[in-house]
Design a protein around this motif. Structure first.
Motif, short mmCIF file in Angstrom:
data_model
loop_
_atom_site.label_atom_id
_atom_site.label_comp_id
_atom_site.label_asym_id
_atom_site.label_seq_id
_atom_site.Cartn_x
_atom_site.Cartn_y
_atom_site.Cartn_z
N HIS A 28 26.83 60.51 70.77
CA HIS A 28 27.60 59.33 71.36
C HIS A 28 27.34 58.05 70.51
CE1 HIS A 28 23.78 58.98 73.45
NE2 HIS A 28 24.37 57.63 73.82
N LYS A 29 26.07 57.86 70.30
CA LYS A 29 25.66 56.46 69.57
C LYS A 29 26.41 56.29 68.32
CE LYS A 29 21.61 53.86 67.78
NZ LYS A 29 21.10 54.11 66.58
N TYR A 30 26.20 57.31 67.53
CA TYR A 30 26.91 57.29 66.10
C TYR A 30 28.35 57.07 66.17
CZ TYR A 30 22.12 57.34 64.32
OH TYR A 30 20.86 57.00 64.20
N ALA A 95 26.90 76.99 78.87
CA ALA A 95 28.38 76.79 79.46
C ALA A 95 28.43 75.02 79.10
CB ALA A 95 28.50 77.03 80.71
N VAL A 96 27.28 74.36 79.58
CA VAL A 96 27.67 72.89 79.44
C VAL A 96 27.97 72.76 77.92
CG1 VAL A 96 26.41 70.85 79.38
CG2 VAL A 96 26.40 72.17 81.62
N LEU A 97 27.07 73.34 77.03
CA LEU A 97 27.16 72.82 75.85
C LEU A 97 28.54 73.37 75.20
CD1 LEU A 97 25.92 72.10 72.97
CD2 LEU A 97 25.09 74.46 72.67
N PHE A 98 28.97 74.59 75.23
CA PHE A 98 30.22 75.01 74.80
C PHE A 98 31.41 74.76 75.32
CE2 PHE A 98 27.03 78.35 73.17
CZ PHE A 98 27.03 77.88 71.94
N PHE A 99 31.37 74.37 76.55
CA PHE A 99 32.70 74.07 77.40
C PHE A 99 32.95 72.70 77.70
CE2 PHE A 99 31.97 78.85 78.59
CZ PHE A 99 32.90 79.18 77.80
N LEU A 100 31.81 72.07 77.60
CA LEU A 100 31.99 70.43 77.84
C LEU A 100 31.57 69.58 76.55
CD1 LEU A 100 30.55 70.59 81.39
CD2 LEU A 100 32.77 70.59 80.73
N ARG A 135 30.42 59.64 78.57
CA ARG A 135 30.33 60.80 79.40
C ARG A 135 29.34 61.73 78.87
NH1 ARG A 135 34.75 65.50 80.44
NH2 ARG A 135 33.43 66.65 82.20
N LEU A 136 29.38 61.62 77.16
CA LEU A 136 28.44 62.60 76.43
C LEU A 136 27.02 62.38 76.67
CD1 LEU A 136 30.61 62.79 72.94
CD2 LEU A 136 29.83 64.81 74.60
N PRO A 137 26.39 61.21 77.13
CA PRO A 137 24.96 61.05 77.41
C PRO A 137 24.67 61.73 78.61
CG PRO A 137 25.93 59.16 76.54
CD PRO A 137 26.93 59.91 76.69
N MET A 138 25.78 61.72 79.66
CA MET A 138 25.24 62.37 80.78
C MET A 138 25.32 63.86 80.63
SD MET A 138 27.84 62.86 83.98
CE MET A 138 28.83 63.54 83.22
N LEU A 139 26.31 64.59 80.11
CA LEU A 139 26.52 65.85 79.75
C LEU A 139 25.17 66.41 79.04
CD1 LEU A 139 30.04 66.33 79.17
CD2 LEU A 139 28.70 67.01 81.12
N PHE A 143 22.56 69.00 79.81
CA PHE A 143 21.86 70.14 79.05
C PHE A 143 20.47 70.09 78.79
CE2 PHE A 143 21.40 71.48 74.59
CZ PHE A 143 21.52 72.71 74.50
N CYS A 144 19.90 68.77 78.33
CA CYS A 144 18.41 68.83 78.26
C CYS A 144 17.41 69.15 79.31
CB CYS A 144 18.05 67.34 77.48
SG CYS A 144 18.69 67.14 76.00
N ALA A 145 18.02 68.68 80.50
CA ALA A 145 17.30 69.01 81.70
C ALA A 145 17.30 70.30 81.97
CB ALA A 145 17.84 67.88 82.84
N LEU A 146 18.28 71.11 81.87
CA LEU A 146 18.44 72.43 82.12
C LEU A 146 17.34 73.31 81.17
CD1 LEU A 146 22.22 72.99 82.53
CD2 LEU A 146 20.55 73.38 84.21
N TRP A 147 17.22 72.62 79.83
CA TRP A 147 16.26 73.40 79.15
C TRP A 147 14.94 73.05 79.64
CZ3 TRP A 147 17.30 77.76 77.35
CH2 TRP A 147 18.63 78.07 76.86
#
Length: 165
Positions: A28-30, A95-100, A135-139, A143-147
């Motif tokens: 998102h930053k870049y 699912a978060v990675l591939f669909f969002l 929105r991308l940093p939240m998603l 994703f990171c928290a799930l891992w």
């Protein structure tokens, strides 16, 4: 054989999930910098999207190796609820990675004019890059928290297995 599968499972997680996590967390930053005209950021944005897509697909080796670990010692692993919890969390993370995340990144790439020649067209009606970049940093955090939780659950399982074994 269980040890070999476990080592492959952990190596796949490190080699594939690590780069995806970094790429998802910084894209998102870049993208915003690229939107402001930075040529360097445009190249970095394209690279981060490529890493997210390629390593995200490669990370599917992680559950494959995890499944191999479970099958190689089915008598032990079939009753550990922590293993099943890790599987469910992994599915949610993908699912978060591939669909969002990936669809939003793809739209950003197309909006910035950085899509590869011959790539499938993307519907950008109603799409706003700045809103997606918020929105991308939240998603990515989800994703990171799930891992992180999956790794913690796995570690807890290993510690419990050591004390019993």
């Amino acid at each position: 054989m269980t040890t070999v599968f476990t080592v492959l499972h952990v190596l796949a997680a490190i080699l594939f999930l690590g780069p995806v996590t970094v790429a998802v967390s910084t894209f998102h930053k870049y993208a915003l910098e690229a939107d402001n005209g930075s040529d360097r950021a445009k190249g970095t944005t394209r690279l981060l999207h490529s890493i997210t897509r390629t390593y995200g697909i490669g990370s599917l080796l992680v559950p494959l190796m995890g499944f191999a670990v479970m099958v190689s010692d089915w008598a032990t692993y079939k009753s550990y609820y922590l293993i099943h919890t890790g599987i469910v969390l992994s599915i949610i993370a993908w699912a978060v990675l591939f669909f969002l995340i990936l669809p939003l990144q793809t739209k950003c790439i197309h909006q910035l004019g950085l899509a590869e020649a011959g790539s499938d067209p993307v519907d950008l009606s109603g799409f706003h890059l700045r809103a997606a970049a918020k929105r991308l940093p939240m998603l990515g955090g989800i994703f990171c928290a799930l891992w992180f939780v999956t790794a913690t659950v796995s570690y807890t399982h290993l510690r419990a297995h050591e004390t019993r074994g």
